[in-house]
Design a protein around this motif. Structure first.
Motif, PDB file in Angstrom:
ATOM      1  N   LEU A 130       0.834  -1.207   0.000  1.00  0.00           N
ATOM      2  CA  LEU A 130       0.000   0.000   0.000  1.00  0.00           C
ATOM      3  C   LEU A 130       0.865   1.252   0.000  1.00  0.00           C
ATOM      4  O   LEU A 130       0.590   2.221  -0.704  1.00  0.00           O
ATOM      5  N   TYR A 131       1.942   1.260   0.822  1.00  0.00           N
ATOM      6  CA  TYR A 131       2.858   2.396   0.792  1.00  0.00           C
ATOM      7  C   TYR A 131       3.583   2.471  -0.552  1.00  0.00           C
ATOM      8  O   TYR A 131       3.878   3.558  -1.060  1.00  0.00           O
ATOM      9  N   PHE A 132       3.892   1.298  -1.156  1.00  0.00           N
ATOM     10  CA  PHE A 132       4.539   1.281  -2.464  1.00  0.00           C
ATOM     11  C   PHE A 132       3.628   1.922  -3.506  1.00  0.00           C
ATOM     12  O   PHE A 132       4.100   2.636  -4.405  1.00  0.00           O
ATOM     13  N   ALA A 133       2.314   1.686  -3.400  1.00  0.00           N
ATOM     14  CA  ALA A 133       1.372   2.300  -4.338  1.00  0.00           C
ATOM     15  C   ALA A 133       1.371   3.820  -4.230  1.00  0.00           C
ATOM     16  O   ALA A 133       1.104   4.520  -5.198  1.00  0.00           O
ATOM     17  N   LEU A 134       1.672   4.340  -3.021  1.00  0.00           N
ATOM     18  CA  LEU A 134       1.768   5.795  -2.824  1.00  0.00           C
ATOM     19  C   LEU A 134       3.141   6.338  -3.182  1.00  0.00           C
ATOM     20  O   LEU A 134       3.402   7.527  -3.018  1.00  0.00           O
ATOM     21  N   GLU A 135       4.066   5.434  -3.667  1.00  0.00           N
ATOM     22  CA  GLU A 135       5.444   5.799  -3.979  1.00  0.00           C
ATOM     23  C   GLU A 135       6.173   6.341  -2.757  1.00  0.00           C
ATOM     24  O   GLU A 135       7.059   7.179  -2.858  1.00  0.00           O
ATOM     25  N   ASP A 136       5.784   5.863  -1.576  1.00  0.00           N
ATOM     26  CA  ASP A 136       6.450   6.197  -0.321  1.00  0.00           C
ATOM     27  C   ASP A 136       7.293   4.978   0.059  1.00  0.00           C
ATOM     28  O   ASP A 136       6.875   4.112   0.825  1.00  0.00           O
ATOM     29  N   PHE A 137       8.517   4.906  -0.509  1.00  0.00           N
ATOM     30  CA  PHE A 137       9.263   3.660  -0.501  1.00  0.00           C
ATOM     31  C   PHE A 137       9.945   3.379   0.835  1.00  0.00           C
ATOM     32  O   PHE A 137      10.219   2.215   1.142  1.00  0.00           O
ATOM     33  N   ARG A 138      10.244   4.386   1.640  1.00  0.00           N
ATOM     34  CA  ARG A 138      10.900   4.125   2.924  1.00  0.00           C
ATOM     35  C   ARG A 138      10.002   3.315   3.864  1.00  0.00           C
ATOM     36  O   ARG A 138      10.435   2.291   4.407  1.00  0.00           O
ATOM     37  N   PRO A 139       8.744   3.738   4.100  1.00  0.00           N
ATOM     38  CA  PRO A 139       7.871   2.904   4.938  1.00  0.00           C
ATOM     39  C   PRO A 139       7.610   1.525   4.332  1.00  0.00           C
ATOM     40  O   PRO A 139       7.493   0.536   5.058  1.00  0.00           O
ATOM     41  N   SER A 140       7.508   1.457   2.986  1.00  0.00           N
ATOM     42  CA  SER A 140       7.264   0.145   2.381  1.00  0.00           C
ATOM     43  C   SER A 140       8.425  -0.796   2.658  1.00  0.00           C
ATOM     44  O   SER A 140       8.225  -1.982   2.958  1.00  0.00           O
ATOM     45  N   LEU A 141       9.661  -0.294   2.594  1.00  0.00           N
ATOM     46  CA  LEU A 141      10.825  -1.130   2.908  1.00  0.00           C
ATOM     47  C   LEU A 141      10.778  -1.612   4.353  1.00  0.00           C
ATOM     48  O   LEU A 141      11.133  -2.761   4.649  1.00  0.00           O
ATOM     49  N   ARG A 142      10.343  -0.726   5.262  1.00  0.00           N
ATOM     50  CA  ARG A 142      10.281  -1.128   6.662  1.00  0.00           C
ATOM     51  C   ARG A 142       9.328  -2.308   6.858  1.00  0.00           C
ATOM     52  O   ARG A 142       9.665  -3.268   7.565  1.00  0.00           O
ATOM     53  N   TYR A 143       8.179  -2.294   6.207  1.00  0.00           N
ATOM     54  CA  TYR A 143       7.239  -3.403   6.342  1.00  0.00           C
ATOM     55  C   TYR A 143       7.741  -4.661   5.637  1.00  0.00           C
ATOM     56  O   TYR A 143       7.528  -5.785   6.125  1.00  0.00           O
ATOM     57  N   TYR A 144       8.398  -4.492   4.475  1.00  0.00           N
ATOM     58  CA  TYR A 144       8.934  -5.667   3.793  1.00  0.00           C
ATOM     59  C   TYR A 144       9.991  -6.375   4.649  1.00  0.00           C
ATOM     60  O   TYR A 144      10.005  -7.611   4.741  1.00  0.00           O
ATOM     61  N   PHE A 145      10.889  -5.594   5.264  1.00  0.00           N
ATOM     62  CA  PHE A 145      11.915  -6.216   6.087  1.00  0.00           C
ATOM     63  C   PHE A 145      11.302  -6.869   7.328  1.00  0.00           C
ATOM     64  O   PHE A 145      11.781  -7.928   7.781  1.00  0.00           O
TER      65      PHE A 145
END
Length: 694
Positions: A130-145
């Motif tokens: 969902l954060y990736f869809a907003l192009e907000d990649f820092r939070p998306s990386l945090r959830y992926y890790f």
């Protein structure tokens, strides 16, 4: 009960046998038919729902809802969390991020309560998307890790999901421009996906189509066009045995966009049409929107108006079906962050309370120790102990004051969060009101169209009857009376047509204002945009009135930078302003007071410091001073009865001021001119109100 459930599940299997399935579906359906416990059925229904995620959305929803219903009946939180996580896939794919966030939060809470690391890792991965869809990649990386750590710590053997998470990490690094890190994780995922597990892939299927597609994007970012094309073709081919319509549509879409950037429009059209056909089958609404937009731009550049209108219609339908414009997506993501922040504050408050209690306990122990020392020692030590107690009391008072201040600060922050929540609820209510307005308008539109059509047919029939009666041998007086009656009837029918047209215009304005087009801001060349809408409006008026002509003058600022705007909304404003301008000059021309009068429309653009100005001027009749004060009010119109509904300028004013943070003004001199002035900020309106960040 088990027998009844088994029969219903067998019926379910046969009902969906015609739907495109992934290779994992058949085995899961067989296991579901043979399952003997309700908990097993819930988990198998959740897995079956996952197998349809990229081939048939209705099946995803059906299986997940059946599993959720059964899980709640038997009070099985683990299965309930997994089924909610599957249901969150649908709103995320259709652009409704607020609903997806709500479902993911509920699923994550149930995953953790039931100690389900597999479900928790999947939900964390979806939240990162969902954060990736907003192009907000820092939070998306945090959830992926976090998801990867959960898989590794629980020693889960789902290679399909692990490869997908690692691919998401690489895609996020690619979005940040860290291509070396992206390459490292993408090749790691590819190496993991090359080894097929002995038990076969899980319900999430073979991740190869997704990995190959992201490798193609990486090569395209590096400028290796040939390698990118190879990866895209391999991705589309790998998606066939998996029935992965989403990956296949995406691969064709990226091929079309790559050929478009290479100035190869024929190849771009070929792959864009394939992407559109596959995307409409799913339906993959986000992909359909991007592909139809690309086809619209290509055919518009070629001047093929039929194809342009065809794909523009598909594009508008896809836009209307999306629930979440970019501005609303960002606001709802901030609301999600605020909820997480509130939870963190509550946790910190609990930790602070525990620390204070522990500290007070130690203070009490120290006080008891000092009392014991005072009893053991005499006057000399007693004085020294009193001094130490006074010092400690001062420290306690200071800490008490600090804690009181912190408590007050936390109270204010909680109040601010409640205010923010109320604002979000109000926005949701307003959105629901807009949908209600659209529904009412749709219900009114069809009857109005029928009344208008039948009235027009009746007027034609009256004219035919008048012609036939003129041939009949009737007395002159009777014929005149009958002719006058039919003339009055035709006049009444014309009035009905006129008023139904006015009502239809009102309904159309209601539909325009209540439409939910995505508010995605794009850097736009305003010179091109305003000239295009001026000429489109002019040609539309010429189609309605072939005898109307006007001189169009354009004075663009060649140094004007690109401005971030919502193109569809700004286009609606421009159409309204140009329509008013052409109407004004046409009215003055019809009065035929000046023989040498030439209708003129003048368009100017220029940059003013941190703003951009657009001026639309006509040499029409002008407006009276009293009309200028109310021109942007609802239902105000300066046009004659039946020609203006008074909604266009009000909607335009609302779009410019509230949606774009700009200004819409008007200047006019009666009998000479009217000029509308649009002022827009160069940086665009911020997605978050400034008061929220103070």
């Amino acid at each position: 009960m088990i027998a009844r459930l088994s029969v219903s599940f067998l019926f379910l299997l046969y009902a969906f046998q015609g739907v495109a399935q992934s290779p994992q579906t058949a085995a899961l359906q067989q296991a579901l038919a043979q399952a003997t416990s309700d908990t097993s059925r819930v988990l198998l229904l959740a897995d079956l729902s996952a197998t349809y995620r990229y081939s048939h959305f209705d099946s995803v929803q059906w299986y997940a809802q059946q599993g959720l219903k059964l899980a709640r009946q038997i009070s099985y939180p683990k299965g309930e969390g997994r089924c909610l996580s599957r249901l969150a896939i649908l709103p995320a794919e259709r652009g409704n991020l607020p609903e997806a966030l709500r479902l993911n939060l509920q699923a994550l809470q149930l995953n953790r309560q039931s100690h389900d690391p597999r479900g928790e890792a999947r939900t964390l991965n979806q939240t990162g998307l969902l954060y990736f869809a907003l192009e907000d990649f820092r939070p998306s990386l945090r959830y992926y890790f976090q998801a990867r750590t959960t898989y590794q710590q629980a020693h889960l053997n789902d290679a399909s999901q692990l490869a997908s998470i690692i691919t998401n990490i690489g895609a996020s690094y690619e979005g940040l421009g860290l291509l070396d890190s992206a390459s490292y994780y993408l090749h790691q995922a590819q190496a993991l996906a090359r080894i097929v597990p002995r038990t076969g892939w899980s319900c999430w299927g073979n991740p190869q189509p997704y990995i190959l597609r992201e490798l193609g994007r990486l090569q395209a970012s590096r400028g290796s066009t040939a390698l990118a094309l190879q990866y895209y073709h391999r991705s589309a081919q790998a998606a066939l045995p998996e029935h992965d319509l989403r990956s296949r549509s995406r691969a064709f879409q990226y091929l079309a966009e790559l050929y478009y950037r290479r100035q190869q429009p024929d190849s771009s059209v070929f792959y864009a049409r394939q992407a559109l056909a596959v995307g409409q089958t799913l339906p993959f609404v986000v992909g359909v929107l991007r592909t139809s937009t690309l086809l619209t731009d290509i055919f518009r550049a070629r001047g093929q108006n039929d194809s342009t209108l065809k794909y523009m219609g598909i594009m508008v339908m896809a836009q209307d079906s999306l629930h979440n414009p970019q501005r609303i997506k960002q606001l709802d993501a901030i609301g999600f962050d605020e909820q997480l922040r509130l939870r963190q504050l509550e946790q910190e408050s609990a930790e602070l309370t525990a620390t204070v209690r522990m500290y007070m306990l130690w203070v009490g122990l120290a006080t008891l120790l000092l009392v014991a020392l005072l009893l053991a020692r005499h006057t000399y030590k007693q004085k020294q102990a009193n001094q130490r107690l006074q010092h400690l009391n001062q420290q306690i008072n200071q800490q008490k004051e600090e804690l009181t201040k912190q408590r007050d600060t936390l109270g204010r922050m909680v109040q601010q969060l409640r205010t923010t929540q109320s604002q979000l609820v109000l926005r949701e209510k307003m959105a629901s009101l807009g949908e209600l307005m659209a529904g009412v308008a749709y219900e009114i539109k069809n009857p109005m169209s029928s009344v208008k059509n039948f009235a027009a047919i009746s007027a034609d029939l009256c004219q035919e009857l008048r012609e036939e009666l003129a041939k009949a041998p009737l007395p002159v007086d009777d014929q005149q009376i009958i002719d006058e009656m039919f003339h009055n009837l035709s006049l009444y029918q014309s009035k009905i047509v006129l008023h139904t047209q006015q009502a239809e215009g009102f309904v159309n304005n209601m539909l325009d204002y209540s439409s939910t087009s995505p508010a995605q801001r794009q850097a736009t060349d305003l010179n091109v945009l305003v000239n295009e809408y001026m000429r489109l409006t002019y040609h539309d008026l010429r189609l309605k009135n072939r005898h109307f002509n006007a001189a169009l003058f354009s004075f663009p600022d060649e140094n004007l930078p690109a401005v971030p705007v919502v193109r569809q909304e700004l286009g609606r404003v421009l159409v309204s302003l140009f329509t008013n301008a052409f109407h004004a000059v046409h009215q003055r021309q019809r009065q035929a007071i000046e023989e040498d009068y030439v209708p003129q429309i003048t368009l100017r653009t220029r940059q003013l410091d941190n703003q951009v100005e657009i001026r639309v001027r006509d040499n029409g009749l002008g407006l009276e001073q009293e009309a200028l004060t109310d021109i942007f009010q609802r239902f105000f119109t300066a046009k004659p009865n039946g020609e203006g509904l008074g909604l266009g300028l009000w909607v335009s004013y609302d779009i410019i001021t509230r949606s774009h943070g700009g200004k819409l003004e008007v200047e006019s001199k009666l009998g000479e001119y009217t000029e509308f002035i649009i002022t827009l900020p160069l940086e665009g309106k911020p997605a978050v109100p400034a008061a929220w960040t103070n």
